[in-house]
Design an enzyme around this catalytic site. Structure first.
Site, PDB file in Angstrom:
ATOM      1  N   VAL A 279       0.857  -1.185   0.000  1.00  0.00           N
ATOM      2  CA  VAL A 279       0.000   0.000   0.000  1.00  0.00           C
ATOM      3  C   VAL A 279       0.893   1.234   0.000  1.00  0.00           C
ATOM      4  O   VAL A 279       1.817   1.348   0.809  1.00  0.00           O
ATOM      5  CB  VAL A 279      -0.936   0.003   1.239  1.00  0.00           C
ATOM      6  CG1 VAL A 279      -1.710   1.318   1.319  1.00  0.00           C
ATOM      7  CG2 VAL A 279      -1.903  -1.175   1.184  1.00  0.00           C
TER       8      VAL A 279
ATOM      9  N   ALA B  56       4.617   4.083   2.729  1.00  0.00           N
ATOM     10  CA  ALA B  56       4.138   2.855   2.099  1.00  0.00           C
ATOM     11  C   ALA B  56       4.346   1.702   3.083  1.00  0.00           C
ATOM     12  O   ALA B  56       5.060   1.861   4.086  1.00  0.00           O
ATOM     13  CB  ALA B  56       4.894   2.583   0.808  1.00  0.00           C
ATOM     14  N   LYS B  57       3.732   0.590   2.832  1.00  0.00           N
ATOM     15  CA  LYS B  57       3.970  -0.596   3.661  1.00  0.00           C
ATOM     16  C   LYS B  57       3.555  -1.824   2.877  1.00  0.00           C
ATOM     17  O   LYS B  57       2.681  -1.758   2.014  1.00  0.00           O
ATOM     18  CB  LYS B  57       3.114  -0.521   4.935  1.00  0.00           C
ATOM     19  CG  LYS B  57       3.637  -1.384   6.062  1.00  0.00           C
ATOM     20  CD  LYS B  57       4.807  -0.700   6.713  1.00  0.00           C
ATOM     21  CE  LYS B  57       5.263  -1.375   7.968  1.00  0.00           C
ATOM     22  NZ  LYS B  57       6.048  -0.440   8.784  1.00  0.00           N
ATOM     23  N   GLY B  58       4.194  -2.947   3.174  1.00  0.00           N
ATOM     24  CA  GLY B  58       3.825  -4.190   2.507  1.00  0.00           C
ATOM     25  C   GLY B  58       3.677  -5.306   3.512  1.00  0.00           C
ATOM     26  O   GLY B  58       4.160  -5.215   4.648  1.00  0.00           O
TER      27      GLY B  58
ATOM     28  N   ASP C  87      10.593  -5.212   8.441  1.00  0.00           N
ATOM     29  CA  ASP C  87       9.572  -4.955   9.462  1.00  0.00           C
ATOM     30  C   ASP C  87       9.399  -6.287  10.215  1.00  0.00           C
ATOM     31  O   ASP C  87      10.327  -7.109  10.201  1.00  0.00           O
ATOM     32  CB  ASP C  87       8.277  -4.465   8.782  1.00  0.00           C
ATOM     33  CG  ASP C  87       7.342  -3.756   9.764  1.00  0.00           C
ATOM     34  OD1 ASP C  87       7.580  -2.586  10.071  1.00  0.00           O
ATOM     35  OD2 ASP C  87       6.381  -4.386  10.236  1.00  0.00           O
TER      36      ASP C  87
END
Ligand code: GLU
Length: 421
Positions: free
Chosen positions: A65, A110-112, A151
């Protein structure tokens, strides 16, 4: 506060949106900009196959995202966990936008995440899953587009695989496509410890701000992964007394302080902190509400909720994790006058060192560890100052101040750039 269910309370997207709405209202944010910033700009969902060791094909679901790229390329980690949801990744992506703006580095957010259980997967399976996930989202990644990092349950090795996969597709080595890489392939000195180091820096600032002496200052840390263990070691070296360490499978307590180096060795040998001789076992839930000056939740979301906030005894809560405190718990802690160092400030050391790594990769010139640390320390200390001053000037708590500061910076950039039509 309107009655909400526990399910709503612990939905990270709701938690993010509640704080965003509150801060945006306080800022008198233009309604159009409000709509732009409330939701992510792009959400990618991929379902992709991986050949497992037993010969079967498994299909995994992955997300990336990108909440905002107004201030620069998207930036944020990738997590592997059975609990990953789109709402969680959305919230984490937005938090990255605010975090990068709080420390004023030129990135968006952003992050996944991939839904999987990495503890049950072999190295080979993890590598194949990582490479295929990268390939599925490859056109949206790049040093100028979106730069992932480690992460929860991902590490330097994961980043090396992503970098290699991306580079194979580009037909050239592109180190700046991810950060948190091993040193030998474009990683930065100090990156691994950076989130823990940032936590130490903001705790030091908080003690000065509140006039609490560091001597004898008792700290309890929930989570002993990369963030928690580095914070614990660095803070112990500075003279803090780490009296409690809690993990998902149980915790430890020693009123005289736990020796962190021996505990790190113990965990490396046994895969758990449990069974460590020089501390008493104590359930992690009890540690959270035990007596101490500083409580550092450094694992996952929703650790301090309406269920336990009333019983928190710490004077300072320093959020090493993203989203450890729910919005309902925030109000309870505020009534109790607990000083919160919010996640988007407290754990920003990691992404700040990621920024240094990205700069070094693009320059092809690598800094000494002392240079990384000095720059990190000054950015974090200045950001603490910015947030607490903003809080005083606008008569809001630290979390809302951090959001307001961040939203204001991002909104200003969007206004300056204008809306492309
Ligand atoms: N995953 C980390 C965070 O939540 C680091 C992100 C990064 O370095 O890009 O801040």
């Amino acid at each position: 506060m309107a009655t909400i269910t526990l399910e709503q309370e612990i939905n990270p997207w709701e938690a993010q949106a509640a704080r965003f709405d509150f801060a945006a209202r306080k800022l008198n944010l233009d309604e159009g900009l409000w709509r732009v910033l409330r939701y992510p700009a792009r959400e990618i969902i991929v379902h992709f196959p991986v050949a497992m060791d037993n010969g079967h094909i498994e299909v995994f679901t992955g997300y990336r995202v990108q909440h905002s790229q107004a201030r620069g390329p998207g930036k944020g980690g990738i997590r592997y966990s059975p609990d990953v949801t789109l709402d969680e990744v959305r919230a984490l992506a937005s938090w990255m936008t605010w975090k990068c703006a709080v420390v004023n580095i030129p990135f968006g957010g952003a992050k996944g995440g991939v839904i999987c259980d990495p503890k049950k997967m072999s190295q080979g399976e993890l590598e194949r899953m990582t490479r295929r996930y990268t390939a599925e989202i490859i056109e949206f990644l790049g040093p100028e587009k979106d730069v992932p990092a480690p992460d929860v349950n991902t590490n330097e090795q994961t980043m090396a695989w992503i970098m290699d996969t991306y580079s194979m597709h580009m037909r050239q080595t592109v180190t700046a496509v991810v950060t948190g890489k091993p040193l030998s392939i474009g990683g930065s000195r100090g990156r691994r410890e950076a989130t823990g180091r940032g936590i130490m820096v903001v705790c030091e600032e908080a003690l000065k701000y509140l006039n609490i002496p560091r001597d004898g200052c008792r700290v309890i840390i929930q989570g002993f992964g990369n963030v928690g263990s580095n914070a614990a070691r660095l803070m112990q070296d500075r003279g803090y007394k780490i009296v409690g360490i809690g993990e998902y499978d149980g915790g430890l307590f020693n009123p005289n302080g736990i020796d962190i180096s021996s505990l790190e060795e113990h965990k490396l040998r046994n895969g758990t902190v449990l069974g460590f001789r020089n501390a008493e076992p104590m359930p992690t839930a009890e540690l959270l509400t035990a007596d101490c000056e500083i409580l550092i939740p450094a694992a996952t979301e929703n650790v301090i909720t309406s269920r336990n906030a009333e019983r928190i005894q710490a004077r300072i809560v320093c959020e090493g994790a993203n989203g450890p405190t729910t919005a309902v718990a925030d109000e309870i802690l505020a009534d109790k006058k607990v000083f919160i160092i919010p996640d988007i400030l407290a754990n920003a050391g990691g992404v700040t060192a990621s920024y240094f790594e990205w700069v070094q990769d693009r320059q092809g010139y690598f800094w000494k560890e002392s240079e990384v640390n000095e720059r990190l320390d000054s950015i974090l200390a200045e950001s603490f100052d910015d947030v607490t001053r903003y809080a005083e000037a606008h008569a809001v708590n630290n979390r809302i101040a951090a959001y307001m500061l961040a939203i204001d910076r991002v909104a200003f950039t969007i206004k300056q750039r204008g809306i492309y039509a």
